[in-house]
Write a protein that holds these residues in place. Structure first.
Motif, PDB file in Angstrom:
ATOM      1  N   ILE A 170       0.828  -1.201   0.000  1.00 60.43           N
ATOM      2  CA  ILE A 170       0.000   0.000   0.000  1.00 60.43           C
ATOM      3  C   ILE A 170       0.860   1.247   0.000  1.00 60.43           C
ATOM      4  O   ILE A 170       0.528   2.258  -0.654  1.00 60.43           O
ATOM      5  CB  ILE A 170      -0.953  -0.006   1.214  1.00 60.43           C
ATOM      6  CG1 ILE A 170      -1.945  -1.170   1.112  1.00 60.43           C
ATOM      7  CG2 ILE A 170      -1.702   1.309   1.316  1.00 60.43           C
ATOM      8  CD1 ILE A 170      -2.818  -1.132  -0.127  1.00 60.43           C
TER       9      ILE A 170
ATOM     10  N   SER B  18      -1.307   4.841   3.960  1.00 58.40           N
ATOM     11  CA  SER B  18      -1.690   5.579   2.768  1.00 58.40           C
ATOM     12  C   SER B  18      -2.005   7.041   3.102  1.00 58.40           C
ATOM     13  O   SER B  18      -1.629   7.952   2.352  1.00 58.40           O
ATOM     14  CB  SER B  18      -2.906   4.916   2.106  1.00 58.40           C
ATOM     15  OG  SER B  18      -3.281   5.600   0.932  1.00 58.40           O
TER      16      SER B  18
ATOM     17  N   SER C  19       0.590   3.934  -2.893  1.00 57.79           N
ATOM     18  CA  SER C  19       0.233   5.296  -2.511  1.00 57.79           C
ATOM     19  C   SER C  19       1.267   6.297  -3.002  1.00 57.79           C
ATOM     20  O   SER C  19       0.927   7.420  -3.392  1.00 57.79           O
ATOM     21  CB  SER C  19       0.086   5.395  -0.989  1.00 57.79           C
ATOM     22  OG  SER C  19      -0.931   4.545  -0.527  1.00 57.79           O
TER      23      SER C  19
ATOM     24  N   THR D 295      -5.332   5.459  -2.558  1.00 58.72           N
ATOM     25  CA  THR D 295      -5.591   6.608  -1.687  1.00 58.72           C
ATOM     26  C   THR D 295      -6.327   6.137  -0.442  1.00 58.72           C
ATOM     27  O   THR D 295      -7.068   5.129  -0.478  1.00 58.72           O
ATOM     28  CB  THR D 295      -6.442   7.676  -2.396  1.00 58.72           C
ATOM     29  OG1 THR D 295      -7.729   7.110  -2.712  1.00 58.72           O
ATOM     30  CG2 THR D 295      -5.756   8.157  -3.668  1.00 58.72           C
TER      31      THR D 295
END
Length: 289
Positions: free
Chosen positions: A213, A272, A217, A223
């Protein structure tokens, strides 16, 4: 006007960096040496594992087959404390068999390689980091500091969770599941090793979700808003994965396996969000400088 000038200058600087990059074949040569060093490291760990394989086999590979395994002992204590009948594991209804001439020797080879891969995982991550590091900007390198350390910690946590929780729960259910008393459970050594390795390494990889992640991101694909909006679908997917990993109707077992995945998902949302906050701050500092 000044913002446009700064933007054009940044593009020019990026172009200079691209021109200074190595050629395609130079990259292949560098990649080749990273692969060679990784293979050497895994080979060293494999030789060490092969030398002590009898002890490793009896303690690690055969551990989940024994009723005195740590997890089974804890299950008995929890079952006694909560008065859960049948939660204590006292017998595993299966035998391991060797069906081919060289299967036991191949078990030694394959087991040594899998243990070597597990032990050498931090070094493999280190080689990956050395390969991608030159392609990163100074800011990207700074933000990615600790990649090897955090990825290693998450992988080992996941592998330990898989070995001590997922493996024994799955084996306990599958080994004691009886369709007919006429059918006897005789598992091959290859199938036994494959089951333990798949569940253990698989959980280790699943625990790398926050790292994945973080990368997604950074490049703008993921997001925190999207992850929060998709939480209900994520819960469904996590429960499905947990049900596949531990094919049992026991709700307690299902929740035990899925709980760390829920926590990882929430941690990934925070990762994130932190990446997005840093990107916005960097953009603000860029335009204000």
């Amino acid at each position: 006007m000044s913002k446009n000038i700064k933007l054009i200058q940044a593009i020019k600087d990026k172009g200079k960096n691209i021109e200074a990059e190595m050629s395609f074949f130079d990259h292949l040569e560098v990649l080749r040496w990273h692969i060679i060093r990784s293979v050497i490291a895994i080979s060293i760990f494999a030789i060490i594992s092969f030398s002590y394989f009898e002890q490793l086999f009896d303690t690690i590979i055969m551990g989940p087959k024994k009723p005195e395994f740590w997890t089974y002992q804890m299950m008995c204590k929890v079952g006694d404390a909560l008065n859960l009948e049948g939660f204590c594991v006292k017998n595993l209804n299966f035998n391991l068999i060797s069906t081919e001439v060289g299967s036991q020797f191949m078990l030694t080879i394959n087991g040594s390689l899998l243990i070597a891969l597990f032990l050498g995982f931090p070094y493999l991550l280190f080689e990956v980091w050395l390969f991608i590091k030159p392609a990163l900007t100074k800011i990207e390198r700074k933000s990615a500091q600790g990649f090897v350390f955090y990825a290693t910690i998450l992988f080992f946590l996941g592998a330990l969770f898989g070995y001590f929780i997922v493996v024994p729960l799955s084996i306990n259910f599958l080994a004691n599941y009886t369709l007919s008393p006429e059918i006897h459970n005789n598992f091959t050594t290859d199938n036994w090793l494959s089951t333990i390795a798949t569940l253990t390494l698989g959980c280790g990889i699943i625990f790398l979700l926050p790292i994945l992640i973080f990368i997604l991101s950074k490049i703008g694909i993921m997001t925190p808003e999207f992850m929060r909006a998709s939480r209900r679908y994520a819960i469904l997917i996590i429960l499905t994965i947990a049900a596949i990993i531990t094919p049992t109707a026991d709700i307690l077992t299902l929740l035990t396996v899925s709980a760390p995945m829920f926590i990882l998902y929430e941690v990934s949302i925070m990762v994130s969000a932190n990446v997005k906050k840093r990107k916005e701050q960097e953009e603000k500092e860029f335009y204000n400088s």
